[in-house]
Design a protein around this motif. Structure first.
Motif, PDB file in Angstrom:
ATOM      1  N   ASN A 114       0.822  -1.221   0.000  1.00 43.37           N
ATOM      2  CA  ASN A 114       0.000   0.000   0.000  1.00 43.37           C
ATOM      3  C   ASN A 114       0.850   1.263   0.000  1.00 43.37           C
ATOM      4  O   ASN A 114       0.317   2.367   0.165  1.00 43.37           O
ATOM      5  CB  ASN A 114      -0.967  -0.001   1.186  1.00 43.37           C
ATOM      6  N   GLY A 115       2.171   1.109  -0.185  1.00 42.64           N
ATOM      7  CA  GLY A 115       3.059   2.267  -0.194  1.00 42.64           C
ATOM      8  C   GLY A 115       3.620   2.617   1.159  1.00 42.64           C
ATOM      9  O   GLY A 115       4.539   3.437   1.261  1.00 42.64           O
ATOM     10  N   HIS A 144       7.792  -6.060   0.544  1.00 49.17           N
ATOM     11  CA  HIS A 144       7.328  -7.449   0.631  1.00 49.17           C
ATOM     12  C   HIS A 144       6.626  -7.680   1.971  1.00 49.17           C
ATOM     13  O   HIS A 144       7.117  -8.415   2.831  1.00 49.17           O
ATOM     14  CB  HIS A 144       8.493  -8.434   0.459  1.00 49.17           C
ATOM     15  N   PRO A 145       5.454  -7.053   2.153  1.00 47.72           N
ATOM     16  CA  PRO A 145       4.719  -7.267   3.411  1.00 47.72           C
ATOM     17  C   PRO A 145       4.310  -8.722   3.575  1.00 47.72           C
ATOM     18  O   PRO A 145       4.228  -9.481   2.601  1.00 47.72           O
ATOM     19  CB  PRO A 145       3.490  -6.358   3.247  1.00 47.72           C
ATOM     20  N   LEU A 146       4.070  -9.108   4.801  1.00 49.54           N
ATOM     21  CA  LEU A 146       3.657 -10.482   5.047  1.00 49.54           C
ATOM     22  C   LEU A 146       2.347 -10.783   4.331  1.00 49.54           C
ATOM     23  O   LEU A 146       1.455  -9.937   4.267  1.00 49.54           O
ATOM     24  CB  LEU A 146       3.481 -10.735   6.540  1.00 49.54           C
ATOM     25  N   PRO A 147       2.214 -11.999   3.803  1.00 47.49           N
ATOM     26  CA  PRO A 147       0.940 -12.385   3.198  1.00 47.49           C
ATOM     27  C   PRO A 147      -0.130 -12.579   4.263  1.00 47.49           C
ATOM     28  O   PRO A 147       0.172 -12.785   5.439  1.00 47.49           O
ATOM     29  CB  PRO A 147       1.276 -13.711   2.503  1.00 47.49           C
ATOM     30  N   ASP A 148      -1.362 -12.518   3.844  1.00 53.19           N
ATOM     31  CA  ASP A 148      -2.472 -12.877   4.721  1.00 53.19           C
ATOM     32  C   ASP A 148      -2.293 -14.352   5.083  1.00 53.19           C
ATOM     33  O   ASP A 148      -2.217 -15.215   4.198  1.00 53.19           O
ATOM     34  CB  ASP A 148      -3.786 -12.669   3.970  1.00 53.19           C
ATOM     35  N   PRO A 149      -2.207 -14.679   6.362  1.00 56.82           N
ATOM     36  CA  PRO A 149      -1.957 -16.078   6.735  1.00 56.82           C
ATOM     37  C   PRO A 149      -3.039 -17.030   6.253  1.00 56.82           C
ATOM     38  O   PRO A 149      -2.752 -18.193   5.930  1.00 56.82           O
ATOM     39  CB  PRO A 149      -1.871 -16.037   8.262  1.00 56.82           C
ATOM     40  N   GLU A 196       9.625  -0.309   4.769  1.00 55.80           N
ATOM     41  CA  GLU A 196       8.489   0.250   5.507  1.00 55.80           C
ATOM     42  C   GLU A 196       8.946   1.414   6.381  1.00 55.80           C
ATOM     43  O   GLU A 196       8.300   2.465   6.418  1.00 55.80           O
ATOM     44  CB  GLU A 196       7.842  -0.822   6.378  1.00 55.80           C
ATOM     45  N   TRP A 197      10.057   1.211   7.091  1.00 53.03           N
ATOM     46  CA  TRP A 197      10.530   2.239   8.009  1.00 53.03           C
ATOM     47  C   TRP A 197      10.729   3.577   7.311  1.00 53.03           C
ATOM     48  O   TRP A 197      10.280   4.622   7.789  1.00 53.03           O
ATOM     49  CB  TRP A 197      11.839   1.777   8.655  1.00 53.03           C
ATOM     50  N   CYS A 198      11.367   3.566   6.145  1.00 56.08           N
ATOM     51  CA  CYS A 198      11.712   4.815   5.482  1.00 56.08           C
ATOM     52  C   CYS A 198      10.556   5.411   4.684  1.00 56.08           C
ATOM     53  O   CYS A 198      10.698   6.495   4.102  1.00 56.08           O
ATOM     54  CB  CYS A 198      12.933   4.637   4.582  1.00 56.08           C
ATOM     55  N   SER A 199       9.391   4.741   4.671  1.00 54.33           N
ATOM     56  CA  SER A 199       8.243   5.283   3.947  1.00 54.33           C
ATOM     57  C   SER A 199       7.597   6.451   4.686  1.00 54.33           C
ATOM     58  O   SER A 199       6.800   7.188   4.111  1.00 54.33           O
ATOM     59  CB  SER A 199       7.199   4.189   3.704  1.00 54.33           C
ATOM     60  N   ASP A 200       7.931   6.617   5.953  1.00 52.03           N
ATOM     61  CA  ASP A 200       7.419   7.719   6.769  1.00 52.03           C
ATOM     62  C   ASP A 200       8.583   8.633   7.114  1.00 52.03           C
ATOM     63  O   ASP A 200       9.488   8.241   7.860  1.00 52.03           O
ATOM     64  CB  ASP A 200       6.766   7.171   8.036  1.00 52.03           C
ATOM     65  N   THR A 201       8.568   9.840   6.596  1.00 54.41           N
ATOM     66  CA  THR A 201       9.677  10.768   6.797  1.00 54.41           C
ATOM     67  C   THR A 201       9.812  11.221   8.248  1.00 54.41           C
ATOM     68  O   THR A 201      10.834  11.813   8.614  1.00 54.41           O
ATOM     69  CB  THR A 201       9.534  11.999   5.895  1.00 54.41           C
TER      70      THR A 201
END
Length: 281
Positions: free
Chosen positions: A60-61, A66-71, A267-272
């Motif tokens: 989702n940006g 590579h987010p975890l898949p829906d289990p 993910e971490w760097c997607s939020d400034t």
């Protein structure tokens, strides 16, 4: 069960056990390459899992590359491939185990422990005399039901809160240059999570692409941990893939208990608003 299986052992036991063999070959620059390679030749009976389509969930940006898949979705996919009672799972790739280790971790996350990575991957299989097949198997659905182990992972809020609390230490599996903030090519921001340590996942391997002996890995990882228990570490990388390689190496070294930060640097760097550190540590 060791997290690894040798090509010689798999070759000797291939007709003596009920295997589910997962071909996890992938190329980040050419996402279709793994499927093409599978069609050209794979281990007999192997089925193909795609990193983006099977071993990851929707992006989702803000949740990493590579987010975890829906289990539930992943469990259903594995069940359709035959996973169930009595099955032994082997995952392999042709990239030193970096993608196979992701599958290994995901199976354990879903509660399935009878899973191993083929040490040395496709090259080791062929060197041991293993043949390749172009036959696509038609599996019979299994009875696998996931028993999720959420405690094996941490989320971004836990990593953020930990900057002040330091309940655990983050270990970054990326190459030293990317960790230091130099030569970033995959993510829009260069650097690392403040106070993280660096252990490049490729250091887990020998020159032939197989994992180093358990004793050697243990000595090297104890130096990285520097007095910490593995339980007090969280493994991360660029997108939660090669961090699984470090998790496998820790298991092989007899140092279990580390957790995964699946979102990792992407993910971490997607939020400034989140802090960024640069330079080696």
């Amino acid at each position: 069960m060791s997290p690894l299986i040798s090509a010689a052992t798999l070759l000797a036991e291939l007709d003596q056990a009920d295997w589910l063999i997962l071909d996890c070959r992938h190329d980040l620059a050419q996402p279709a390459a793994g499927r093409v390679a599978y069609a050209e030749g794979h281990l007999p009976g192997a089925v193909f899992l795609h990193l983006d389509e099977d071993l990851s969930g929707p992006k989702n940006g803000r949740n990493g590359r590579h987010p975890l898949p829906d289990p539930v979705v992943l469990a259903a996919r594995l069940r359709s491939l035959g996973l169930g009672a009595g099955k032994r799972v082997v995952a392999y790739d042709a990239q030193g185990g970096m993608y196979a280790a992701r599958a290994w971790w995901l199976l354990r996350w879903l509660g399935w422990d009878a899973v191993q990575v083929l040490d040395g991957g496709l090259a080791a299989w062929q060197a041991a005399g293993g043949i390749l097949s172009q036959t696509v198997p038609q599996p019979v659905a299994g009875d696998f039901e996931a028993k999720l182990r959420p405690a094996l992972a941490v989320d971004v809020d836990m990593v953020q809160d930990n900057l002040d609390r330091q309940d655990f230490v983050v270990v970054d599996a990326r190459a030293p240059g990317r960790f230091a903030g130099e030569g970033e090519t995959l993510d829009p921001v260069a650097g690392h999570i403040p106070m993280a340590r660096n252990r490049f996942f490729q250091q887990n391997l020998q020159a032939d692409g197989r994992f180093k002996p358990a004793g050697q890995l243990r000595a090297e990882w104890l130096a990285v941990l520097n007095g910490l228990d593995a339980h007090d570490t969280v493994q991360q990388c660029g997108s939660g893939v090669t961090a699984c390689h470090n998790l496998l190496a820790l298991e092989l070294a007899g140092l279990p208990g580390a957790r995964l930060y699946p979102g990792s640097w992407s993910e971490w760097c997607s939020d400034t608003a989140r802090p960024v550190a640069t330079g080696p540590i």
